[in-house]
Design a protein around this motif. Structure first.
Motif, PDB file in Angstrom:
ATOM      1  N   VAL A 186       0.845  -1.126  -0.079  1.00  0.00           N
ATOM      2  CA  VAL A 186      -0.085   0.067   0.076  1.00  0.00           C
ATOM      3  C   VAL A 186       0.813   1.326  -0.114  1.00  0.00           C
ATOM      4  N   ILE A 187       2.055   1.403   0.680  1.00  0.00           N
ATOM      5  CA  ILE A 187       2.756   2.425   1.007  1.00  0.00           C
ATOM      6  C   ILE A 187       3.407   2.437  -0.561  1.00  0.00           C
ATOM      7  N   GLU A 188       3.768   1.275  -0.926  1.00  0.00           N
ATOM      8  CA  GLU A 188       4.595   1.714  -2.455  1.00  0.00           C
ATOM      9  C   GLU A 188       3.341   2.182  -3.267  1.00  0.00           C
ATOM     10  N   TYR A 189       2.274   1.624  -3.641  1.00  0.00           N
ATOM     11  CA  TYR A 189       1.225   2.146  -4.401  1.00  0.00           C
ATOM     12  C   TYR A 189       1.227   3.815  -4.128  1.00  0.00           C
ATOM     13  N   ALA A 190       1.119   4.166  -2.865  1.00  0.00           N
ATOM     14  CA  ALA A 190       0.988   5.528  -2.734  1.00  0.00           C
ATOM     15  C   ALA A 190       2.035   6.398  -3.205  1.00  0.00           C
ATOM     16  N   ARG A 191       3.368   5.612  -3.173  1.00  0.00           N
ATOM     17  CA  ARG A 191       4.536   6.414  -3.576  1.00  0.00           C
ATOM     18  C   ARG A 191       4.586   6.522  -5.031  1.00  0.00           C
ATOM     19  N   ARG A 192       3.950   5.485  -5.976  1.00  0.00           N
ATOM     20  CA  ARG A 192       4.008   5.777  -7.236  1.00  0.00           C
ATOM     21  C   ARG A 192       2.919   6.528  -7.807  1.00  0.00           C
ATOM     22  N   ASN A 193       1.820   6.750  -7.064  1.00  0.00           N
ATOM     23  CA  ASN A 193       0.680   7.250  -7.453  1.00  0.00           C
ATOM     24  C   ASN A 193       0.275   8.598  -6.521  1.00  0.00           C
ATOM     25  N   PRO A 194       1.262   9.473  -6.658  1.00  0.00           N
ATOM     26  CA  PRO A 194       1.072  10.758  -5.812  1.00  0.00           C
ATOM     27  C   PRO A 194      -0.413  11.642  -5.759  1.00  0.00           C
ATOM     28  N   ASP A 195      -0.958  11.285  -6.909  1.00  0.00           N
ATOM     29  CA  ASP A 195      -2.166  11.973  -6.908  1.00  0.00           C
ATOM     30  C   ASP A 195      -3.351  11.309  -6.230  1.00  0.00           C
ATOM     31  N   PRO A 217       4.908   8.043   2.643  1.00  0.00           N
ATOM     32  CA  PRO A 217       4.793   9.181   1.654  1.00  0.00           C
ATOM     33  C   PRO A 217       3.777  10.407   2.061  1.00  0.00           C
ATOM     34  N   SER A 218       3.743  11.555   1.704  1.00  0.00           N
ATOM     35  CA  SER A 218       2.882  12.682   2.268  1.00  0.00           C
ATOM     36  C   SER A 218       1.425  12.182   1.927  1.00  0.00           C
ATOM     37  N   ASN A 219       1.300  11.425   0.949  1.00  0.00           N
ATOM     38  CA  ASN A 219      -0.052  11.211   0.518  1.00  0.00           C
ATOM     39  C   ASN A 219      -0.910   9.949   1.197  1.00  0.00           C
ATOM     40  N   VAL A 220      -0.053   9.651   2.296  1.00  0.00           N
ATOM     41  CA  VAL A 220      -0.612   8.344   2.997  1.00  0.00           C
ATOM     42  C   VAL A 220      -0.949   9.014   4.153  1.00  0.00           C
ATOM     43  N   LYS A 221      -2.244   8.719   4.765  1.00  0.00           N
ATOM     44  CA  LYS A 221      -2.803   9.126   6.099  1.00  0.00           C
ATOM     45  C   LYS A 221      -3.250   8.127   6.989  1.00  0.00           C
ATOM     46  N   LEU A 222      -2.324   7.919   7.976  1.00  0.00           N
ATOM     47  CA  LEU A 222      -2.187   6.720   9.001  1.00  0.00           C
ATOM     48  C   LEU A 222      -3.204   7.059  10.165  1.00  0.00           C
ATOM     49  N   GLN A 223      -4.229   5.975  10.361  1.00  0.00           N
ATOM     50  CA  GLN A 223      -5.311   6.289  11.324  1.00  0.00           C
ATOM     51  C   GLN A 223      -5.193   5.004  12.165  1.00  0.00           C
ATOM     52  N   PHE A 224      -5.509   5.117  13.592  1.00  0.00           N
ATOM     53  CA  PHE A 224      -5.457   4.309  14.514  1.00  0.00           C
ATOM     54  C   PHE A 224      -6.660   3.866  15.462  1.00  0.00           C
TER      55      PHE A 224
END
Length: 333
Positions: A186-195, A217-224
Motif C-alpha cells: 500500500v505504501i509503495e502504491y501511494a509512492r507511485r501514485n502521488p495523485d 509518503p505524504s499522500n498516506v494518512k495513517l489512522q489508528f
C-alpha cells in the motif's frame, strides 16, 4: 437467561478491530435471542507479538487454561464458543464447546505450524464462509460446521451512506502491520501514485509505533483504533476499498465496504470468493496497482449492486437469523 461463554484472548477484547467488534455484535444479538453472551479471557497472556519465536499466542493460551476454566465454572457456564485454536482443549472439560476461528491454519498466516495440532481435535465449528467450511472438512475432517457471516452494522451503513460525499481519488485500506496484510504494498502504491489520497487504518494503537519503520509518503494518512462510526464515515468518503492480504478468515471490512457501495479491489485467493458483486475486482501483486487505479476511475460514485448484495448476504439481520437457528439446535440438544 441461558449463558454462553465467549472465550477470546485479552488482546482481542482490548483492540478496536474484528474480534472485539464481533464479540460486541454477538452479545447484542444474544440479548435479543434470550442468550447471555459472557466474555471470558485470561488476565495474563504471553505476548502481544505472536510472531516472536517462543511467544506464540497458542503457547500463551495453554498456560492460561486454569484462569479460563475458573471463570467458566464460577459463572456456571455449560456452553462455550472459543475463537482461537489454543483453547481447543476446552472440549476435554466442556462437552458443549464450539470453535469460531479468528484465524486458520493456512501457510500464509503467522502461526500456521503452531495452529495445526490444535485443529486435530476440533469436532464442531462455526465459520464465516463456505470456503472455510470446505477447508475444515478437507484438511481436518470436521464436518459439523455451520456458516454464519459476521453481519455488518446496518444502522451505520444506512446512517453514513451518501455517494455525494465520495472523494474520487481516496483509497482506503484497513489492516494490521503484519506481513500477511502487506502494508508495504500500500505504501509503495501511494509512492507511485502521488495523485491518490491513501488512508491506512489500523485496529490497535500498538501499530502506531511499528509503522515508524516505514518511510511514509505524504499522500498516506495513517489512522489508528477508529470507532465504528469513524470507520463508516471514512468508508463513505472513499471511492475504492482495497484489500491485499494473503489470506483472511473474517474479511469484515470487505463486507462493510460492499455495504457502503465501495468499488472493491481484493485478492484472487478463494477465501475471498464470497466477496462477489458487480463492482468487486480480484487481482494479485502483478496487477493490483493498475486495478486500484481502474477502480478509482470508474464513472460512478458508489455501487448500488455491491450495496444490495451485501445487505442480502452479510447484514446483521442475516447474522442474527444464523445464530437464532444455531442456538436453538445447540442449546436444546
Amino acid at each position: 437467561m441461558t449463558k454462553v461463554g465467549l472465550v477470546m484472548r485479552k488482546i482481542q477484547f482490548a483492540e478496536a478491530q474484528g474480534p472485539r467488534i464481533f464479540a460486541e455484535r454477538l452479545q447484542a444479538i444474544g440479548k435479543e435471542l434470550g442468550i447471555d453472551i459472557v466474555f471470558i479471557s485470561p488476565e495474563r497472556h504471553v505476548s502481544g507479538y505472536d510472531w516472536i519465536p517462543g511467544y506464540e499466542h497458542e503457547k500463551g493460551d495453554l498456560v492460561n487454561y486454569d484462569i479460563v476454566l475458573d471463570q467458566i465454572y464460577s459463572k456456571k457456564i455449560e456452553h462455550v464458543i472459543y475463537t482461537v485454536s489454543g483453547f481447543t482443549y476446552l472440549k476435554m472439560f466442556l462437552k458443549n464447546s464450539v470453535l469460531f476461528p479468528h484465524s486458520f491454519p493456512d501457510p500464509a498466516l503467522t502461526g500456521y505450524d503452531m495452529m495445526k495440532p490444535f485443529y486435530q481435535i476440533v469436532d464442531k465449528a462455526i465459520v464465516q464462509t463456505e470456503f472455510l467450511k470446505k477447508e475444515m472438512a478437507r484438511h481436518f475432517g470436521v464436518n459439523d460446521v455451520t456458516v454464519i457471516p459476521i453481519g455488518f452494522n446496518e444502522t451505520l451503513a444506512k446512517k453514513y451512506y451518501n455517494p455525494a460525499e465520495v472523494i474520487d481519488n481516496r483509497i482506503l485500506w484497513i489492516g494490521r502491520d503484519e506481513e500477511n496484510r502487506r502494508p508495504d504494498l500500500v505504501i509503495e502504491y501511494a509512492r507511485r501514485n502521488p495523485d491518490k489520497e491513501v488512508f491506512m487504518v489500523f485496529g490497535g494503537e500498538r501499530y502506531r509505533e511499528s509503522m515508524k519503520k516505514y518511510q511514509i509518503p505524504s499522500n498516506v494518512k495513517l489512522q489508528f483504533a477508529l470507532s465504528q462510526d469513524e470507520i463508516f464515515t471514512l468508508m463513505n468518503s472513499s471511492k475504492v476499498y482495497w484489500s491485499c492480504s494473503k489470506f483472511d478468515t473474517f474479511a469484515m471490512p470487505l463486507t462493510e465496504a460492499l455495504a457502503m457501495g465501495k468499488i472493491v479491489v481484493k485478492p484472487e485467493h478463494p477465501c475471498y470468493d464470497h466477496i462477489s458483486a458487480k463492482h468487486s475486482f480480484s487481482g494479485n501483486e502483478k496487477n493490483w496497482f493498475e486495478l486500484v487505479n481502474m477502480a478509482a476511475s470508474v464513472p460512478i460514485k458508489a455501487s448500488k449492486e455491491n450495496r444490495d448484495y451485501a445487505f442480502d448476504a452479510f447484514s446483521n439481520t442475516v447474522m442474527k437469523e444464523g445464530y437464532r437457528n444455531f442456538f436453538n439446535e445447540w442449546i436444546t440438544n
